[in-house]
Every structure is written in structure tokens, then in C-alpha cells.
Scaffold this active site. Sequence first.
Site, PDB file in Angstrom:
ATOM      1  N   ASP A 127     -36.963   7.707 -37.356  1.00  0.00           N
ATOM      2  CA  ASP A 127     -36.742   7.029 -38.640  1.00  0.00           C
ATOM      3  C   ASP A 127     -35.447   6.199 -38.632  1.00  0.00           C
ATOM      4  OD1 ASP A 127     -37.348   6.430 -41.294  1.00  0.00           O
ATOM      5  OD2 ASP A 127     -37.847   8.496 -41.793  1.00  0.00           O
ATOM      6  N   ASP A 184     -42.741   2.644 -47.184  1.00  0.00           N
ATOM      7  CA  ASP A 184     -43.573   3.845 -47.291  1.00  0.00           C
ATOM      8  C   ASP A 184     -44.818   3.627 -48.141  1.00  0.00           C
ATOM      9  OD1 ASP A 184     -41.425   4.857 -45.973  1.00  0.00           O
ATOM     10  OD2 ASP A 184     -41.228   6.638 -47.233  1.00  0.00           O
TER      11      ASP A 184
HETATM   12  C1  GAL Z   1     -39.110   7.563 -44.544  1.00  0.00           C
HETATM   13  C2  GAL Z   1     -40.364   7.315 -43.718  1.00  0.00           C
HETATM   14  C3  GAL Z   1     -41.433   8.273 -44.184  1.00  0.00           C
HETATM   15  C4  GAL Z   1     -40.941   9.689 -44.015  1.00  0.00           C
HETATM   16  C5  GAL Z   1     -39.618   9.889 -44.734  1.00  0.00           C
HETATM   17  C6  GAL Z   1     -39.014  11.251 -44.444  1.00  0.00           C
HETATM   18  O1  GAL Z   1     -38.095   6.724 -44.102  1.00  0.00           O
HETATM   19  O2  GAL Z   1     -40.758   5.971 -43.874  1.00  0.00           O
HETATM   20  O3  GAL Z   1     -42.635   8.042 -43.482  1.00  0.00           O
HETATM   21  O4  GAL Z   1     -40.797   9.957 -42.641  1.00  0.00           O
HETATM   22  O5  GAL Z   1     -38.687   8.904 -44.359  1.00  0.00           O
HETATM   23  O6  GAL Z   1     -37.795  11.437 -45.101  1.00  0.00           O
END
Ligand code: GAL
Length: 379
Positions: A127, A184
Site C-alpha cells: 500500500d 478504493d
Molecule cells: C487502502 C487500500 C485498500 C486497503 C486499505 C487498508 O489504501 O486501497 O484496498 O488495503 O488501504 O487500510
Amino acid sequence: MLVNTPPMGWNSWNTFGAKISDKLIREIADQFIKLGLDKAGYRYIVIDDCWSELERDPETGKMLASKEKFPDGMRALADYIHAKGLKFGMYSCAGVKTCANYPGSFDHEFLDAETFAEFGCDFLKYDFCHKPAHASGPLLYRRMGNALRASGRDILYSICNWGSDDIWSWARSAGAHMYRSTGDICDNFKSFTDIAQSQFEKFCFSAPQCFNDMDMLTVGMFGQGNVAAGGNDLTQYKNHFALWCIMGTPLMLGSDIRNITPEILTLITNQELIAINQDPEARPAFFAAYPPHLKGKCVVLAKMLSNGDYAIGYFNLTSEVHATTLYFDDMGFPFASGYDLAFRDVISGEDLGLKRESLIQRLEPHDCRVFRVTPVKRH
Ligand code: GAL
């Protein structure tokens, strides 16, 4: 590691967020086998954010699995998953912390890659939160790409930087096998259609070894779980799954598959749809019809398949009934080609037979139809 077709599996984030545990992941693995998801092609079970302790081990500096959530440790869980013939995925972040404020891998990339290898991990989602401003995103992703390769274990590398820094232009060179190209997803119609529309024309860089990832599926969540935001109905989920299939993006399930409905199971295990997604040539879809006044909200996407067939999907992303015409000339089959096209609906199984020059489809709001199409020479 060779990743010839878009990865398929399940990820904990969409439904469970921080509410993950050894028990849950084992139940998911059991359910994979019970439902035959493995036979349908789904292989990776991925634990997303919130799996670790809040601090690293003070002596070794290593990340530690949460004692409360994963009392037996990650290796035991990986062994359980592997014993079922499945693959085990985990999560970390290029910044100093993950998005949910657990330790990130910044400046610990090589140690963490070794730790993931010791855990028996086969997939790392990486991430982009809490990145120090001075650090270059592409360089940090390259570091982890190098670290995973140096770890001695085949670990599928899934970059998740939400499409920033022109990701498509360097993800492949950083060793990634898939790269998140958007923000997301959440569980409603607007979210997945916005995502798909933003990527319709960005698939020319997506190919074997490194696939454009439009995020985990919300199919079957029905408004329950961590990214719930109103939910979708069955028609909308069909549209969502069909778009992900024809666009050739990874198929990572995100629903609670322990409580799956028969209709959703039928949809996500539809072998003809999956075959379109997993076609070995992995060619991108193109616009075969794009009525300009509907600005990409009513489109026909077509994709060349390796046996000479085409996948052709009519998508109505509007809230009205629309009839869209595909002129075969627009996909390179003019009348003078001497070919007609045989249409078979891969979702309903209906055979439409041979069509000449064009095919119109009237679609209810948010509906779609996907065909496998065979060119047939006229006598
Ligand atoms: C976001 C990511 C999500 C999930 C989340 C977890 O940045 O796009 O898919 O992994 O973090 O905190």
C-alpha cells in the site's frame, strides 16, 4: 515468478476490515474448497491491513503477527492454506505505517520481505499510506520489488498506490505483477462504474506478468461489511463481475463467502466469463460501440480471444433503458469480409445464432449482456 493471467483470489478488506482472525481465514479457506472456488480458478487468500502488532519486535526489528488475532502465528496459517492447495497472501505498506496505522515497511523492505518469505507468504499487497514526503514512490516500490525477489520465495507483488505517479509506466519495471490503478472501491453502482470508466482506455499497458488492478470485487456484499455503501442488486453485481472479466483485471473476491447466495456463487464461478478474463493472450478490450452522447455510460466492449473468438459485452451503466447497436464494421468485420458472427450469451446460455452486419441489444437500467462470438464464413 510467472503470472500469465490476471490473479484470482479473495481479500479480507472489503468485508472484514480490521476484524480478521486466524479462525476467519481458516473458515474462508475451508469455504474455498467447499464451494469449488479453487476449481473455478481462485487461488490466493489475502489478509489485508490490521494483521500485525502495533510495534515491531524490539530485538529483531521484525514485524509480529497480532497475538490476539493470529495466536498460532502466520506460518501455521500459511501451512493450513497450502495444505488445501491454495496460496497465502499478506499486506504491508511503502510508508512508515499502513493506512490503518500498523507498522509499514519503509526502510525495512528487505527484512520484511524475508519475514514474509518465512511466513510462507505467496502474495504481497503493498500500500501507499504514510510515505515520507522526501521519498520517491516509484523508488520505494522498486525497493520492495527487489526485496521480494531476493527473499528466495516466489511472491506475487501487488502494488497498491491508487494509480498515482503514472503507475502504468513503471509498475512492470519495478517487478509488480499487478498494480492498483484507482482509489478504493465501495459497494455501490457508482463506485465500480466510475472505476471501470476511468480505466476503459488504460489497459494497453496491462499484459502477462503485470496486470492493471481495478480493486477487489464487491460482488455479493449486498451492503454489508467494511466498504459497504448502499450495496448493489444482482443485476448490478452481474454488470460489475462482467466488466472485471472482459476488462481483464484481477478477480479478487471481497464478500463474506461463508454466506454466499446461490445466484452469486453461480455468477462468480461462471466458467465462460472466467475464461474471458483468463484468456491466455490477455489482450485488452476495445470500444466496439461508444454512443458519444452517452459519454461511456452505454458501451460495447470487445476483446480478441486466443482461439479466434471474441468476447463482446453490451453494458448499460445508465439508469434508463437503452438500446445499443454494434456495427460489426466497427470491430473490423465489414460486410465485404465475407464473415457473419455467431453469438452465444455466456451468462444465460442463450444461442442467438448467426448475425449479419449488426446486432442491437436493448438493456434494462444497469444491465449487461456478454457474448462469446465466433466469426463464421458465409457460403
Ligand atoms: C487502502 C487500500 C485498500 C486497503 C486499505 C487498508 O489504501 O486501497 O484496498 O488495503 O488501504 O487500510
